[in-house]
Scaffold this active site. Structure first.
Site, PDB file in Angstrom:
ATOM      1  N   GLY A   1      -2.411   9.054  -8.595  1.00 52.87           N
ATOM      2  CA  GLY A   1      -3.305   7.911  -8.537  1.00 52.87           C
ATOM      3  C   GLY A   1      -2.915   6.984  -7.426  1.00 52.87           C
ATOM      4  O   GLY A   1      -2.125   7.330  -6.544  1.00 52.87           O
ATOM      5  N   ASN A   2      -3.479   5.808  -7.494  1.00 48.74           N
ATOM      6  CA  ASN A   2      -3.357   4.886  -6.381  1.00 48.74           C
ATOM      7  C   ASN A   2      -3.468   3.480  -6.945  1.00 48.74           C
ATOM      8  O   ASN A   2      -4.157   3.254  -7.929  1.00 48.74           O
ATOM      9  CB  ASN A   2      -4.493   5.199  -5.399  1.00 48.74           C
ATOM     10  CG  ASN A   2      -4.542   4.239  -4.224  1.00 48.74           C
ATOM     11  OD1 ASN A   2      -5.521   3.542  -4.031  1.00 48.74           O
ATOM     12  ND2 ASN A   2      -3.504   4.185  -3.443  1.00 48.74           N
TER      13      ASN A   2
ATOM     14  N   GLU B   1      -8.273   7.621  -4.531  1.00 50.76           N
ATOM     15  CA  GLU B   1      -7.701   6.594  -3.666  1.00 50.76           C
ATOM     16  C   GLU B   1      -8.722   5.521  -3.366  1.00 50.76           C
ATOM     17  O   GLU B   1      -9.915   5.714  -3.596  1.00 50.76           O
ATOM     18  CB  GLU B   1      -7.216   7.217  -2.354  1.00 50.76           C
ATOM     19  CG  GLU B   1      -5.718   7.238  -2.277  1.00 50.76           C
ATOM     20  CD  GLU B   1      -5.212   7.681  -0.917  1.00 50.76           C
ATOM     21  OE1 GLU B   1      -4.052   8.098  -0.893  1.00 50.76           O
ATOM     22  OE2 GLU B   1      -5.948   7.614   0.084  1.00 50.76           O
ATOM     23  N   SER B   2      -8.238   4.435  -2.799  1.00 46.34           N
ATOM     24  CA  SER B   2      -9.164   3.351  -2.460  1.00 46.34           C
ATOM     25  C   SER B   2      -9.271   3.203  -0.954  1.00 46.34           C
ATOM     26  O   SER B   2      -8.339   3.543  -0.223  1.00 46.34           O
ATOM     27  CB  SER B   2      -8.630   2.041  -3.033  1.00 46.34           C
ATOM     28  OG  SER B   2      -7.387   1.742  -2.426  1.00 46.34           O
ATOM     29  N   HIS B   3     -10.391   2.711  -0.483  1.00 48.65           N
ATOM     30  CA  HIS B   3     -10.498   2.248   0.901  1.00 48.65           C
ATOM     31  C   HIS B   3     -11.306   0.951   0.890  1.00 48.65           C
ATOM     32  O   HIS B   3     -12.296   0.809   1.592  1.00 48.65           O
ATOM     33  CB  HIS B   3     -11.123   3.325   1.807  1.00 48.65           C
ATOM     34  CG  HIS B   3     -10.255   3.645   2.977  1.00 48.65           C
ATOM     35  ND1 HIS B   3     -10.732   3.940   4.219  1.00 48.65           N
ATOM     36  CD2 HIS B   3      -8.903   3.687   3.090  1.00 48.65           C
ATOM     37  CE1 HIS B   3      -9.708   4.175   5.038  1.00 48.65           C
ATOM     38  NE2 HIS B   3      -8.605   4.033   4.374  1.00 48.65           N
TER      39      HIS B   3
ATOM     40  N   HIS C   1       0.814  -1.204   0.000  1.00 47.77           N
ATOM     41  CA  HIS C   1       0.000   0.000   0.000  1.00 47.77           C
ATOM     42  C   HIS C   1       0.855   1.265   0.000  1.00 47.77           C
ATOM     43  O   HIS C   1       0.576   2.220  -0.722  1.00 47.77           O
ATOM     44  CB  HIS C   1      -0.915  -0.022   1.230  1.00 47.77           C
ATOM     45  CG  HIS C   1      -1.856   1.128   1.308  1.00 47.77           C
ATOM     46  ND1 HIS C   1      -3.095   1.108   0.732  1.00 47.77           N
ATOM     47  CD2 HIS C   1      -1.729   2.351   1.891  1.00 47.77           C
ATOM     48  CE1 HIS C   1      -3.701   2.267   0.948  1.00 47.77           C
ATOM     49  NE2 HIS C   1      -2.895   3.036   1.657  1.00 47.77           N
TER      50      HIS C   1
ATOM     51  N   GLN D   1      -7.047   8.797  12.656  1.00 43.75           N
ATOM     52  CA  GLN D   1      -7.380   9.712  11.562  1.00 43.75           C
ATOM     53  C   GLN D   1      -7.270  11.177  11.990  1.00 43.75           C
ATOM     54  O   GLN D   1      -7.065  11.473  13.161  1.00 43.75           O
ATOM     55  CB  GLN D   1      -8.803   9.424  11.092  1.00 43.75           C
ATOM     56  CG  GLN D   1      -8.945   8.040  10.486  1.00 43.75           C
ATOM     57  CD  GLN D   1      -8.282   7.945   9.139  1.00 43.75           C
ATOM     58  OE1 GLN D   1      -8.709   8.560   8.187  1.00 43.75           O
ATOM     59  NE2 GLN D   1      -7.215   7.169   9.058  1.00 43.75           N
TER      60      GLN D   1
END
Lengths: 234, 730
Positions: free
Chosen positions: B525-526, B85-87, B41, B307
């Protein structure tokens, strides 16, 4: 006219109100930090939408204790004009400056969309530029807009013309299927007995320019401007 | 120790490399730091080699990949900052918090660069809605996105949404955020001045999210996945809203030398990356870090992914003012680090060194050349014999089935839960081809679109990825805008499997070639790997986020029919291409290829045509043709506009193919009959095929020899199907 828009931690529509009053309506407007204790020099105070204090605990429940809220109460007591929009309306209810309380929307979901509201009275400082039963197309964006008030208080409010806006069909029929959040008798906006404090769930600042899909919100701004004898630029 | 590195997600060779770099065994703090920074990641160790092939430069590109987000100059002194982004894995384990913290993370990436976040878009992928678990995940993710985005006052203006069995256990939750700023406010995430101070701002540090990037994001799922719930963080959007305002105020007053957010890998990542980028070292005193639990170990403090934390670097002279702005916004702010000469990242606890490593070795991480092998399934799926399909007896029923299907019906149930209007910039709402935002104080507008059909990518990763790019470009062009630059989120299975890595390589090759031709560089990007459950990978899903610019917001084009009596034309060539289509899936229950062809000459010609038509103001509407082809494009334009249409088709293809083929490079336009000549001229000049097919008006959508359906009926199906499926009523 001199407007002040209050910035609570977590407010997020204060810049939108500022933009509309300054750039569209050419009025003087300043941000007022929630720790201010005096509102001297302002003609009208806006409590903007957003999530003051994250809406943690309950919408508006913490913001009402901000130092500025004592000043707002004094300001209104002396006849100053106060409009609470969405979270601002919720804060006015929590502060006891308007009667009633908010529950969560009956659908238990946040709703953001254009709705139609009908002007129920034109004899307030906030609605005199509209005609009776005029239908305005203005967006809502809230999770807790289900306005409730005890029956006897509601009865008195109706007698005194404190119900300013009701959710309705595009043609102006006030029917349950046009009530987005379950509020009693489709109420979208109310004022106090004297009429100088307005609370409304729809966002007039989001409907003040044609490019955004509606400029019906201008009727509310124009009403208060003309009530106060200010020049209306548009 | 040897056991610990495995638990932390490191491979044996990686552990040996750490020992070699340090010239000794790492202690447990150092090992924890390497494990998160060298996770897939954070380090992009499997993808780096491929990603270098993407074009990243071009006119107007101020900053490409490598920092928190890409930056593009759009003129008038304004820069646009954007990234996706991704989660995915956090959202699979805990949908509400996973999705909410995903929004928080990408929004921080944007204001970290100095920009005010003005929009989010959320591409989402789930399994079949028939599964109760899908409904639980879907409802939770949407509510999580809404709760966070609405609270921080950043409108969620778009995204896309697909339901496919391939995402059953492993949904995708991607988020794109866009910000704008005066060009000169750009700030980098670097610590380049020895003696300057690193200030930790925002939430206190807790035990949440430890190992989020390594044990959660960089591993596949199995039956023990729910045990990973403690690796998901808890969102506090209120604090983030305060951070946005406080950070922008500090930048406005020019108080900062560098700014970085704390996301994956927490304080470790923020300190080593800023030091490495600035060519410096750093001393971090962790006894000063505000903690949620007093007994946290140094390694936990360094790895925590709590966070809503920011890391600001300022000169000692500006420190007091930085702290006072934070105080005013009610934020914790504590100086915890000092920038040093050299390359050493030292972690101290009450003055005692607890970790000491080269910052660059943490930040750079390993790099792999993974083997790639064409998967065998491609031989099977691409040989389908279309002549075996039964011809539909009633094309009206086909249209009705498609417009009510999960991948086509209206997403209103989703976007009405998002505040898509706050900031009063949203000019075209979700449901349009692209979201359009005005830029206050300028004539310009931004058009934004996120696209990817994972099924096409499964059938052919190279072509499928190019279609994702082409569709995003078409969507912004249909709004009248020029496609300018992209961000992306590349969602794949395990890169350690050669067949998956082949898909990834093909996708990147497709994207690189496409972006080169289209002139839209990749500015950030991701990559999200390990999207697998029980050994089954998702469809390869390289989502493209396109930035389009309108020079004049008044040139924008709506995607629905706007007036009765307009003529309707189909632009582009329709081919016999049912492979990978919604028609094939929904009506015949077949997923087979090949996907439609991509022809970049006609894509570019179509974009030119749409932009010229927009500039000359000769069209009333333009709508991209994608899933469901012409039939669905017509229905959507009717339903959204509340206007019927009459269409006649004169073509050698069978009617059902003409109506439901998903051939690329096409758009549906409507225009005032008086403008016909002008528009045909523009079509000639652009080199697109212009086919007049009908006119708007009436209460029905009529296609001669095919169907005539009341628009109100289509509307009812279009707008209510998603909610009905969600409640199990359909």
């Amino acid at each position: 006219m001199n407007f002040g828009v209050i910035v609570f931690p977590g407010s997020n529509c204060e810049q939108d109100c500022y933009y509309v009053l300054e750039s569209v309506l050419k009025q003087r407007i300043e941000y007022v930090w929630h720790e201010e204790t005096s509102l001297k020099g302002y003609d009208c105070i806006i409590l903007p939408g957003g999530f003051s204090y994250g809406d943690y605990l309950r919408s508006g429940a913490i913001a009402r204790f901000s130092p500025v809220m004592r000043a707002v109460a004094d300001f209104a007591e002396k006849g100053g004009y106060v409009i609470g929009i969405c979270n601002g309306f919720q804060i006015l209810l929590e502060a006891g400056l308007l009667p009633g309380a908010m529950l969560r929307n009956t659908g238990l979901k946040f709703i953001c969309r254009f709705v139609h509201i009908r002007v129920e009275t034109t004899s307030t400082p906030w609605s005199n530029a509209a005609y009776h039963h005029q239908v305005l197309r203005i967006p809502i964006a809230h999770n807790e807009g289900n306005y409730q008030v005890p029956e006897d208080v509601l009865f008195e409010m109706k007698q005194r013309g404190q119900i300013v806006f009701r959710y309705c069909s595009p043609e102006g029929s006030v029917l349950p299927e046009y009530n987005p959040n379950g509020s009693v008798e489709n109420i979208a906006g109310i004022c106090n007995r004297e009429g100088n404090i307005l609370g409304m769930m729809p966002h007039p600042e989001r409907a003040s320019e044609g490019i955004l899909g509606s400029s019906d919100g201008l009727y509310i701004w124009k009403s208060i401007l003309s009530h106060c004898g200010a020049d209306v630029a548009i | 120790m040897p056991e610990l590195y495995k638990e932390l997600g490191l491979k044996r060779e990686e552990y040996e490399e750490i020992v070699r770099l340090l010239g000794r065994e790492p202690n447990n703090v150092e090992l924890g730091m390497y494990s998160v920074m060298w996770s897939e990641h954070c380090s992009y160790k499997s993808s780096k080699v491929e990603l270098r092939k993407l074009p990243t430069k071009g006119p107007g590109i101020i900053l490409g990949p490598g920092e928190n987000a890409g930056v593009v100059d759009i003129g008038d002194g304004i820069a646009v900052v954007f990234k996706m982004e991704s989660h995915n894995h956090p959202s699979a384990v805990e949908p509400f918090q996973g999705a909410a913290t995903g929004v928080g993370g990408i929004v921080r990436d944007i204001f970290t660069m100095g920009a005010r976040p003005i929009a989010c878009l959320d591409p989402l992928r789930f399994g079949s809605l028939k599964e109760p678990r899908t409904r639980y995940l879907f409802e939770g993710v949407v509510a999580g996105i809404a709760s966070y985005g609405n609270c921080i006052g950043v409108p969620t203006v778009g995204g896309d949404l697909y339901f496919e069995e391939a995402y059953q256990e492993n949904p995708l939750v991607n988020v794109m955020c866009v910000g704008i700023m005066p060009k000169e406010r750009l700030i980098r995430a670097r610590a380049s001045v020895p003696g300057s101070i690193g200030v930790l701002i925002g939430s206190s540090t807790g035990r949440d999210g430890i190992g989020g990037v390594s044990v959660l994001a960089s591993q596949e799922f199995d039956e023990r996945s729910t045990e990973k719930r403690p690796s998901v963080q808890v969102a506090d959007p209120f604090t983030e809203k305060l951070e946005i305002e406080a950070c922008l105020e500090m930048l406005e007053k020019n108080l900062l030398l560098g700014l970085q957010d704390l996301g994956g890998a927490g304080l470790t990542c923020a300190t080593c990356e800023t030091a490495d980028r600035g060519g410096c070292g750093m001393d971090v005193e962790i006894s000063k870090v505000p903690l949620r639990e007093p007994d946290m170990e140094p390694v936990e403090i360094m790895m925590s992914e709590s966070q809503e934390r920011m890391f600001a670097i300022c000169s000692p002279e500006n420190l007091d003012e930085v702290l006072s702005i934070c105080r005013r916004w009610g934020l914790n702010a504590v100086p915890v680090a000092e920038v040093t000469e050299g390359d050493t990242l030292r972690v101290l606890k009450d003055g005692e060194v607890v970790a000491e490593v080269p910052a660059s070795s943490l930040a750079k991480g390993p790099e792999y050349n993974r083997p790639a092998k064409r998967p065998r399934y491609l031989d099977d799926v691409n040989t389908f014999d279309f002549s075996t399909l039964a011809l539909p007896s009633d094309l009206g029923q086909v249209l009705v089935a498609l417009i009510s299907s999960p991948n086509i019906c209206s997403r209103r149930w989703v976007f009405e839960q998002y505040d898509h209007m706050v900031q009063v910039n949203t000019v075209a709402y979700p449901g349009s081809d692209a979201a359009i935002l005005r830029v206050k104080g300028s004539k310009k507008g931004l058009a934004l679109s996120c696209d990817c059909n994972g099924r096409y990518c499964y059938l052919d990763p190279y072509v499928g990825t190019q279609i994702a790019l082409a569709e995003s470009a078409r969507n912004v062009a249909c709004s009248g805008a020029k496609p300018v630059a992209i961000t992306n989120c590349l969602n794949f299975g395990s890169p350690e499997k050669p067949e998956i890595f082949w898909q990834f390589k093909e996708a990147v090759r497709g994207l690189a070639d496409g972006c080169e031709i289209l002139g839209t560089p990749v500015v950030g990007g991701n990559v999200s790997f390990y999207n697998e459950s029980f050994g089954e990978a998702i469809y390869p899903t390289p989502i493209v986020g396109m930035l389009g610019v309108l020079e004049d917001i008044d040139e924008r084009i709506p995607s629905c029919f706007t007036r009765e009596g307009d003529l309707i034309a189909l632009i582009g060539v329709t081919k016999n291409e049912l492979g990978g289509s919604e028609y094939l899936k929904v009506i015949h229950d077949v997923v087979a290829g090949p996907p439609p062809e991509i022809d970049w000459d006609s894509e570019k010609a179509l974009i030119d045509f749409l932009r010229l038509a927009a500039k000359s103001r000769v069209i009333s509407s333009a709508h991209d043709l994608s899933e469901g082809g012409l039939g669905i494009a017509l229905a959507e334009a009717c339903v959204s506009g509340g206007i019927g249409a009459s269409v006649e088709i004169d073509h050698h293809l069978p009617l059902h193919v003409y109506l439901f083929s998903e051939s690329q490079g096409r758009a549906l336009v409507s225009f005032n009959p008086e403008k016909r000549k002008d528009l045909e001229d523009i079509a000639d000049r652009s080199g697109v095929l212009f086919t007049l097919i009908g006119k708007t008006g009436g209460t029905h959508l009529k296609v001669a020899q095919a169907f005539s359906i009341l628009v109100d009926e289509l509307s009812e199906l279009y707008y209510t199907s998603l909610e009905k499926m969600l409640h199990g009523d359909l």
